[in-house]
Design a protein around this motif. Structure first.
Motif, PDB file in Angstrom:
ATOM      1  N   ALA A   1       0.834  -1.203   0.000  1.00  0.00           N
ATOM      2  CA  ALA A   1       0.000   0.000   0.000  1.00  0.00           C
ATOM      3  C   ALA A   1       0.869   1.252   0.000  1.00  0.00           C
ATOM      4  O   ALA A   1       0.565   2.236  -0.688  1.00  0.00           O
ATOM      5  CB  ALA A   1      -0.934  -0.003   1.206  1.00  0.00           C
ATOM      6  N   THR A   2       1.948   1.218   0.773  1.00  0.00           N
ATOM      7  CA  THR A   2       2.865   2.355   0.799  1.00  0.00           C
ATOM      8  C   THR A   2       3.517   2.572  -0.554  1.00  0.00           C
ATOM      9  O   THR A   2       3.640   3.711  -1.033  1.00  0.00           O
ATOM     10  CB  THR A   2       3.956   2.134   1.865  1.00  0.00           C
ATOM     11  N   GLY A   3       3.938   1.462  -1.201  1.00  0.00           N
ATOM     12  CA  GLY A   3       4.533   1.587  -2.529  1.00  0.00           C
ATOM     13  C   GLY A   3       3.580   2.235  -3.512  1.00  0.00           C
ATOM     14  O   GLY A   3       3.958   3.138  -4.268  1.00  0.00           O
TER      15      GLY A   3
ATOM     16  N   SER B   1       1.082   9.455  -5.224  1.00  0.00           N
ATOM     17  CA  SER B   1       1.298  10.817  -4.712  1.00  0.00           C
ATOM     18  C   SER B   1       2.277  11.583  -5.592  1.00  0.00           C
ATOM     19  O   SER B   1       2.073  12.777  -5.867  1.00  0.00           O
ATOM     20  CB  SER B   1       1.823  10.756  -3.272  1.00  0.00           C
ATOM     21  N   GLN B   2       3.331  10.915  -6.043  1.00  0.00           N
ATOM     22  CA  GLN B   2       4.294  11.592  -6.912  1.00  0.00           C
ATOM     23  C   GLN B   2       3.666  11.967  -8.243  1.00  0.00           C
ATOM     24  O   GLN B   2       3.916  13.058  -8.787  1.00  0.00           O
ATOM     25  CB  GLN B   2       5.527  10.719  -7.106  1.00  0.00           C
ATOM     26  N   TYR B   3       2.821  11.095  -8.784  1.00  0.00           N
ATOM     27  CA  TYR B   3       2.127  11.432 -10.034  1.00  0.00           C
ATOM     28  C   TYR B   3       1.170  12.606  -9.833  1.00  0.00           C
ATOM     29  O   TYR B   3       1.039  13.470 -10.710  1.00  0.00           O
ATOM     30  CB  TYR B   3       1.355  10.226 -10.558  1.00  0.00           C
ATOM     31  N   LEU B   4       0.501  12.644  -8.688  1.00  0.00           N
ATOM     32  CA  LEU B   4      -0.391  13.771  -8.413  1.00  0.00           C
ATOM     33  C   LEU B   4       0.403  15.060  -8.269  1.00  0.00           C
ATOM     34  O   LEU B   4      -0.052  16.131  -8.695  1.00  0.00           O
ATOM     35  CB  LEU B   4      -1.203  13.499  -7.141  1.00  0.00           C
TER      36      LEU B   4
ATOM     37  N   LEU C   1       1.588   8.103   8.017  1.00  0.00           N
ATOM     38  CA  LEU C   1       0.730   7.863   6.853  1.00  0.00           C
ATOM     39  C   LEU C   1       0.465   9.168   6.098  1.00  0.00           C
ATOM     40  O   LEU C   1       0.470   9.198   4.866  1.00  0.00           O
ATOM     41  CB  LEU C   1      -0.585   7.233   7.305  1.00  0.00           C
ATOM     42  N   GLY C   2       0.231  10.226   6.852  1.00  0.00           N
ATOM     43  CA  GLY C   2       0.022  11.521   6.214  1.00  0.00           C
ATOM     44  C   GLY C   2       1.262  12.024   5.514  1.00  0.00           C
ATOM     45  O   GLY C   2       1.185  12.656   4.450  1.00  0.00           O
ATOM     46  N   LEU C   3       2.417  11.728   6.074  1.00  0.00           N
ATOM     47  CA  LEU C   3       3.682  12.199   5.509  1.00  0.00           C
ATOM     48  C   LEU C   3       3.958  11.570   4.150  1.00  0.00           C
ATOM     49  O   LEU C   3       4.615  12.175   3.302  1.00  0.00           O
ATOM     50  CB  LEU C   3       4.826  11.888   6.481  1.00  0.00           C
ATOM     51  N   ILE C   4       3.462  10.349   3.924  1.00  0.00           N
ATOM     52  CA  ILE C   4       3.625   9.728   2.606  1.00  0.00           C
ATOM     53  C   ILE C   4       2.952  10.577   1.539  1.00  0.00           C
ATOM     54  O   ILE C   4       3.523  10.857   0.482  1.00  0.00           O
ATOM     55  CB  ILE C   4       3.027   8.307   2.608  1.00  0.00           C
TER      56      ILE C   4
ATOM     57  N   ARG D   1      11.009   7.398   2.329  1.00  0.00           N
ATOM     58  CA  ARG D   1      10.245   6.439   1.530  1.00  0.00           C
ATOM     59  C   ARG D   1       9.405   7.156   0.481  1.00  0.00           C
ATOM     60  O   ARG D   1       9.292   6.699  -0.654  1.00  0.00           O
ATOM     61  CB  ARG D   1       9.347   5.605   2.444  1.00  0.00           C
ATOM     62  N   ALA D   2       8.798   8.280   0.860  1.00  0.00           N
ATOM     63  CA  ALA D   2       7.964   9.038  -0.077  1.00  0.00           C
ATOM     64  C   ALA D   2       8.778   9.606  -1.233  1.00  0.00           C
ATOM     65  O   ALA D   2       8.239   9.862  -2.309  1.00  0.00           O
ATOM     66  CB  ALA D   2       7.241  10.167   0.653  1.00  0.00           C
ATOM     67  N   SER D   3      10.076   9.788  -1.025  1.00  0.00           N
ATOM     68  CA  SER D   3      10.944  10.316  -2.078  1.00  0.00           C
ATOM     69  C   SER D   3      11.573   9.206  -2.905  1.00  0.00           C
ATOM     70  O   SER D   3      12.248   9.473  -3.906  1.00  0.00           O
ATOM     71  CB  SER D   3      12.048  11.184  -1.467  1.00  0.00           C
TER      72      SER D   3
END
Length: 441
Positions: free
Chosen positions: A62-64, A70-73, A287-290, A373-375
């Motif tokens: 789910a994180t992946g 998120s990056q596409y958005l 979760l929000g930070l992702i 991870r988000a980056s």
């Protein structure tokens, strides 16, 4: 700034409430099982350690997906985000089905191999609980995947409301099955299965809404796109290995604790259950930070990702101060509701006090890495997490208990050493800016 105060409130407050619901239901489960007996508490806690290992794999997937979406958005490419959403649901469903089949086929083998020689009544309760909860894995995986889609859009209210429904079904089912039907440990597991089935069905239907910026195909024609799956797995596999090894390490520690007797095992289970209250704000903020950091990174605004990371770490400290103070000051009355023996209750109070003081190390060690991870910087967090876990939390725990003959408190001292290691490496990584070089989408 990409996220105003209102945007942050809209995203974070439902996440906090959802995490609170999850934790409270977990605590109610343990309390209700306590009515069956300490052997049932021990059996459920042992299996939950295995279940958490498996759930971490689903969360990693789910994180992946959430990171890629998120990056596409952030890049303003919603059509690619929808493609990623289809593949996330597909991968999550297939993976969870495979794990469920393995868990059902190897029920006895897994429990006996992982925990070794445990008391017979504890073993029987663990076996029953594991069977029913294994059936719920596909539904939980699909729910997590769908919830990740909404969070990626900055809308966590939907998953919160669905979680409320799921937890209401769970608690009501527990009450009926344990106190009216007297089903024992099965009375906790079966409502869990039913509630997860309902939550997955609701989220799947909601994610078909074509008006959402991110949605799945209305007729579930998810397709098969290897390139998009590869992007999800590029985050999901290292994250899954990190989470899986982390949980496996916790299982090994819990297996070590289980050799200390039923009182120590039950005390550790209840203290760990109460400790989830202290993890609650950090888990929600992570979760929000992702979503926040993922969109900032996708838009190329790394300075804003850094700003929001520092902000959320500070916010976690503020909430932790209140929660830890309450648990330390009112530890006696809180542990009393679990119906433990005087010896077990005393150990539990001491464990939660020690844990509360160690939590000063937690936010930088566990919230900050979510920006990495988000980056897309997942390999570094994986290496640090796995090595620190096995060298310090596991290695030092076994050294203290098996070699020096120390008691159960040494297990959480070793955990604190693990957290110090993570804090030092992650703080350095954040300051160096090297996490900014791993864009995925």
């Amino acid at each position: 700034m990409m996220f105003t105060k209102e945007n942050l409130k809209k995203l974070l407050i439902p996440l906090l409430l959802e995490q609170l619901l999850s934790v409270m239901v977990g605590m109610v489960d343990i309390m209700m099982v306590g009515a069956v007996g300490e052997a049932a508490v021990s059996g459920v806690s042992l299996v939950d350690a295995i279940n958490l290992l498996i759930i971490q794999v689903f969360s990693a997937m789910a994180t992946g997906g959430a990171v890629v979406i998120s990056q596409y958005l952030g890049k303003e490419r919603p059509e690619n985000a929808c493609m990623a959403a289809n593949q996330l649901v597909l991968v999550s469903a297939l993976l969870s089905l495979a794990i469920t089949l393995l868990a059902l086929a190897g029920n006895d083998f897994i429990i006996s191999r992982v925990f070794g020689q445990i008391e017979e009544d504890v073993y029987q309760n663990a076996r029953i609980y594991f069977y029913y909860t294994a059936l719920s894995f596909p539904f939980l995986a699909v729910y997590n995947a769908c919830a990740a889609l909404y969070r990626s859009m900055g809308n966590s209210r939907v998953s919160m409301l669905t979680s409320l429904m799921m937890n209401a079904i769970n608690i009501a089912g527990n009450s009926i099955c344990i106190f009216i039907l007297h089903m024992g440990v099965a009375g906790v597991a079966i409502p869990t299965l039913i509630s997860r089935m309902a939550a997955a069905a609701v989220m799947l239907m909601l994610c078909r809404n074509q008006k959402n910026t991110v949605h799945i195909d209305r007729y579930f024609r998810l397709g098969f796109q290897p390139s998009m799956i590869k992007k999800i797995l590029r985050i999901g596999i290292p994250n899954g290995m990190e989470n899986g090894m982390f949980q496996l390490g916790k299982i090994m520690v819990q297996s070590l604790v289980s050799t200390m007797g039923t009182s120590a095992t039950a005390a550790f289970a209840v203290a760990s259950n109460l400790a989830t209250l202290e993890y609650l704000p950090g888990n929600a903020l992570s979760l929000g930070l992702i979503t926040i950091s993922g969109q900032c990174v996708g838009a190329g605004k790394y300075d804003q990702a850094s700003y929001y990371t520092k902000l959320l770490v500070k916010l976690d400290y503020l909430m932790l101060a209140v929660i830890c103070a309450v648990l330390v000051l009112f530890g006696g009355p809180i542990t009393a509701v679990y119906g433990l023996s005087p010896e077990t209750a005393s150990i539990t109070r001491n464990l939660i006090t020690l844990h509360s003081f160690l939590m000063i190390l937690w936010p930088p060690a566990f919230v900050m890495p979510y920006t990495f991870r988000a980056s897309g910087d997942v390999k570094f967090t994986m290496y640090v997490s796995v090595l620190s876990m096995w060298i310090f939390r596991i290695g030092v725990s076994y050294l203290m208990v098996k070699v020096f003959g120390m008691d159960i408190y040494s297990v959480w001292i070793a955990m604190g050493i693990d957290w110090v290691c993570r804090l030092l490496f992650y703080t350095w990584r954040f300051a160096s800016g090297k996490w900014k070089q791993h864009l995925i989408a």
